[in-house]
Design a protein around this motif. Structure first.
Motif, short mmCIF file in Angstrom:
data_model
loop_
_atom_site.label_atom_id
_atom_site.label_comp_id
_atom_site.label_asym_id
_atom_site.label_seq_id
_atom_site.Cartn_x
_atom_site.Cartn_y
_atom_site.Cartn_z
N TYR A 107 0.89 -1.23 -0.11
CA TYR A 107 -0.04 0.04 0.02
C TYR A 107 0.92 1.29 -0.18
N CYS A 133 -1.50 -14.78 -0.86
CA CYS A 133 -2.93 -14.13 -0.87
C CYS A 133 -4.26 -14.90 -0.63
N LYS A 138 -9.02 -10.22 2.08
CA LYS A 138 -9.39 -9.37 0.69
C LYS A 138 -9.31 -10.27 -0.73
N GLU A 141 -10.19 -9.92 -4.31
CA GLU A 141 -10.29 -8.47 -4.57
C GLU A 141 -9.15 -7.66 -3.96
N CYS A 142 -7.83 -8.09 -4.40
CA CYS A 142 -6.82 -7.32 -3.81
C CYS A 142 -6.55 -5.82 -4.07
N ASP A 143 -6.33 -5.08 -3.30
CA ASP A 143 -6.27 -3.62 -3.51
C ASP A 143 -4.82 -3.08 -3.17
N GLU A 144 -3.90 -4.19 -3.00
CA GLU A 144 -2.46 -3.68 -3.03
C GLU A 144 -2.02 -3.58 -4.29
N SER A 145 -0.82 -2.55 -4.60
CA SER A 145 -0.35 -2.58 -5.73
C SER A 145 0.90 -3.49 -5.64
#
Length: 151
Positions: A107, A133, A138, A141-145
């Motif tokens: 993040y 993962c 999450k 629906e991963c929201d990390e970059s």
């Protein structure tokens, strides 16, 4: 001082990671997992102290790829360059091992960009890196970059 983690560091490492886990910034690490992957971890211990105040791991993924993971610095020691030094230590080990592609899921993209990483599409990373993962609340629906350093 930054050094390889040793057995007595495992419980303090887990304690150090916990605030970041509670904030949803890191995946939880069980004691079993920390003991099993202890060789991946480096710790920062300030002079005169006994417990780690910073931690970072270099996990070997494949013949040409490693991951920076579990980067955490105790709140009282942030903004002092400790995180950068921990990541640099991991990068140095990767180079010593002959690994020239290092990634992180994060993040904190700007932190890694300042260290020479480039933001990349997660699809560029091999599927085998997604094992952790599956443990994440999450997923998928991963929201990390994803960030990548190619040396």
């Amino acid at each position: 001082m930054i050094r390889k983690a040793i057995m007595k560091d495992v419980k303090p490492i887990q304690k150090l990671l916990e605030p970041y886990v509670q904030q949803g910034l890191l995946l939880p690490r069980s004691l079993s997992e920390l003991y099993g992957y202890l060789r991946d971890y480096y710790v920062y211990i300030p002079d005169g102290e006994e417990e780690p105040k910073g931690v970072c791991a270099l996990h070997l993924c494949w013949e040409d790829l490693a991951e920076i993971k579990s980067l955490a610095v105790h709140e009282a020691h942030t903004r002092q360059g400790i995180g950068s030094r921990l990541v640099e230590t991991c990068i140095s080990e990767a180079i010593t091992l002959g690994l020239y592609k290092i990634f992180a899921l994060t993040y904190r993209v700007n932190f890694f960009k300042r260290m020479g990483f480039t933001e990349v599409d997660k699809s560029r990373l091999p599927h085998k890196i997604w094992a952790d993962c599956l443990k994440c609340a999450k997923f998928p629906e991963c929201d990390e970059s994803a960030v990548l350093l190619e040396i």
